[in-house]
Design a protein around this motif. Structure first.
Motif, mmCIF file in Angstrom:
data_model
loop_
_atom_site.group_PDB
_atom_site.id
_atom_site.type_symbol
_atom_site.label_atom_id
_atom_site.label_comp_id
_atom_site.label_asym_id
_atom_site.label_seq_id
_atom_site.Cartn_x
_atom_site.Cartn_y
_atom_site.Cartn_z
ATOM 1 N N PRO A 32 0.834 -1.197 0.000
ATOM 2 C CA PRO A 32 0.000 0.000 0.000
ATOM 3 C C PRO A 32 0.873 1.252 0.000
ATOM 4 C CG PRO A 32 -0.066 -1.081 2.132
ATOM 5 C CD PRO A 32 0.699 -1.969 1.223
ATOM 6 N N ARG A 33 0.451 2.243 -0.780
ATOM 7 C CA ARG A 33 1.243 3.466 -0.885
ATOM 8 C C ARG A 33 0.329 4.668 -0.775
ATOM 9 N NH1 ARG A 33 4.853 5.728 -5.917
ATOM 10 N NH2 ARG A 33 5.464 7.596 -4.827
ATOM 11 N N THR A 34 0.731 5.586 0.054
ATOM 12 C CA THR A 34 0.007 6.848 0.152
ATOM 13 C C THR A 34 1.006 7.980 0.013
ATOM 14 O OG1 THR A 34 0.245 6.924 2.547
ATOM 15 C CG2 THR A 34 -1.746 5.899 1.705
ATOM 16 N N ASP A 35 0.623 9.004 -0.700
ATOM 17 C CA ASP A 35 1.472 10.177 -0.865
ATOM 18 C C ASP A 35 1.069 11.293 0.090
ATOM 19 O OD1 ASP A 35 2.970 8.988 -2.833
ATOM 20 O OD2 ASP A 35 1.679 9.697 -4.452
ATOM 21 N N GLU A 36 0.251 10.953 1.067
ATOM 22 C CA GLU A 36 -0.213 11.945 2.027
ATOM 23 C C GLU A 36 0.836 12.131 3.124
ATOM 24 O OE1 GLU A 36 -3.864 10.487 3.552
ATOM 25 O OE2 GLU A 36 -4.807 10.370 1.583
ATOM 26 N N PRO A 37 0.882 13.318 3.718
ATOM 27 C CA PRO A 37 1.802 13.514 4.842
ATOM 28 C C PRO A 37 1.350 12.718 6.063
ATOM 29 C CG PRO A 37 0.416 15.441 4.548
ATOM 30 C CD PRO A 37 0.139 14.518 3.386
ATOM 31 N N VAL A 38 2.259 12.538 6.990
ATOM 32 C CA VAL A 38 1.939 11.787 8.203
ATOM 33 C C VAL A 38 0.972 12.605 9.046
ATOM 34 C CG1 VAL A 38 2.900 10.813 10.311
ATOM 35 C CG2 VAL A 38 4.173 10.671 8.185
ATOM 36 N N ASP A 45 0.964 6.644 15.964
ATOM 37 C CA ASP A 45 1.717 7.519 15.067
ATOM 38 C C ASP A 45 2.580 8.505 15.846
ATOM 39 O OD1 ASP A 45 0.737 6.329 12.807
ATOM 40 O OD2 ASP A 45 -0.862 7.810 12.499
ATOM 41 N N ILE A 46 2.057 9.029 16.935
ATOM 42 C CA ILE A 46 2.824 9.965 17.765
ATOM 43 C C ILE A 46 4.048 9.262 18.345
ATOM 44 C CG2 ILE A 46 2.772 11.336 19.878
ATOM 45 C CD1 ILE A 46 -0.174 11.931 19.230
ATOM 46 N N ILE A 47 3.856 8.040 18.837
ATOM 47 C CA ILE A 47 4.973 7.301 19.427
ATOM 48 C C ILE A 47 6.005 6.955 18.364
ATOM 49 C CG2 ILE A 47 5.601 5.107 20.509
ATOM 50 C CD1 ILE A 47 2.961 5.285 22.058
ATOM 51 N N ILE A 48 5.565 6.463 17.210
ATOM 52 C CA ILE A 48 6.497 6.020 16.167
ATOM 53 C C ILE A 48 7.255 7.184 15.547
ATOM 54 C CG2 ILE A 48 6.618 4.992 13.860
ATOM 55 C CD1 ILE A 48 4.286 3.161 14.766
ATOM 56 N N LEU A 50 7.413 10.582 16.621
ATOM 57 C CA LEU A 50 7.940 11.651 17.473
ATOM 58 C C LEU A 50 8.711 11.124 18.678
ATOM 59 C CD1 LEU A 50 4.987 14.208 17.504
ATOM 60 C CD2 LEU A 50 7.127 14.362 16.258
ATOM 61 N N VAL A 51 8.092 10.276 19.464
ATOM 62 C CA VAL A 51 8.685 9.862 20.734
ATOM 63 C C VAL A 51 9.924 8.995 20.520
ATOM 64 C CG1 VAL A 51 8.267 8.582 22.859
ATOM 65 C CG2 VAL A 51 6.496 10.081 21.947
ATOM 66 N N LEU A 52 9.831 7.981 19.673
ATOM 67 C CA LEU A 52 10.975 7.089 19.474
ATOM 68 C C LEU A 52 12.197 7.801 18.880
ATOM 69 C CD1 LEU A 52 9.280 3.767 18.350
ATOM 70 C CD2 LEU A 52 10.327 4.290 20.535
ATOM 71 N N PRO A 53 12.068 8.614 17.820
ATOM 72 C CA PRO A 53 13.258 9.320 17.331
ATOM 73 C C PRO A 53 13.856 10.277 18.354
ATOM 74 C CG PRO A 53 11.549 9.343 15.667
ATOM 75 C CD PRO A 53 10.935 8.784 16.907
ATOM 76 N N LEU A 54 13.014 10.993 19.075
ATOM 77 C CA LEU A 54 13.542 11.905 20.093
ATOM 78 C C LEU A 54 14.232 11.142 21.219
ATOM 79 C CD1 LEU A 54 10.699 14.558 20.329
ATOM 80 C CD2 LEU A 54 12.973 14.826 19.333
#
Length: 82
Positions: A32-38, A45-48, A50-54
């Protein structure tokens, strides 16, 4: 002779990588492919995104200042004593 051979191998690998970019950059069929922004609507989605990279960045900074940097300073002090 070995240096020239290794240079040729590296040059050949770079040439192959540049010519195969289009083939390697394709999306597999059935994916599946979407060209929409996150969109940060869900907790997952917040955890994946924002939280994990920070967390990784902060832990990397702490690791550098509290483990790696003092270890390098101790090695320099040992070298100065000798």
């Amino acid at each position: 002779m070995i240096r020239k051979t290794s240079f040729n191998v590296i040059l050949l690998a770079a040439l192959i990588a540049m010519t195969c970019q289009h083939a390697l950059g394709q999306i597999p069929t059935g994916t599946p492919r979407t060209d929409e922004p996150v969109r940060l609507n869900t907790t997952a989605d917040i955890i994946i995104y924002l939280v994990l990279p920070l967390t990784v960045i902060v832990l990397g900074i702490f690791w550098w200042f509290f483990y790696k940097k003092p270890k390098n300073e101790r090695e320099k002090e040992k070298a100065d004593k000798n």
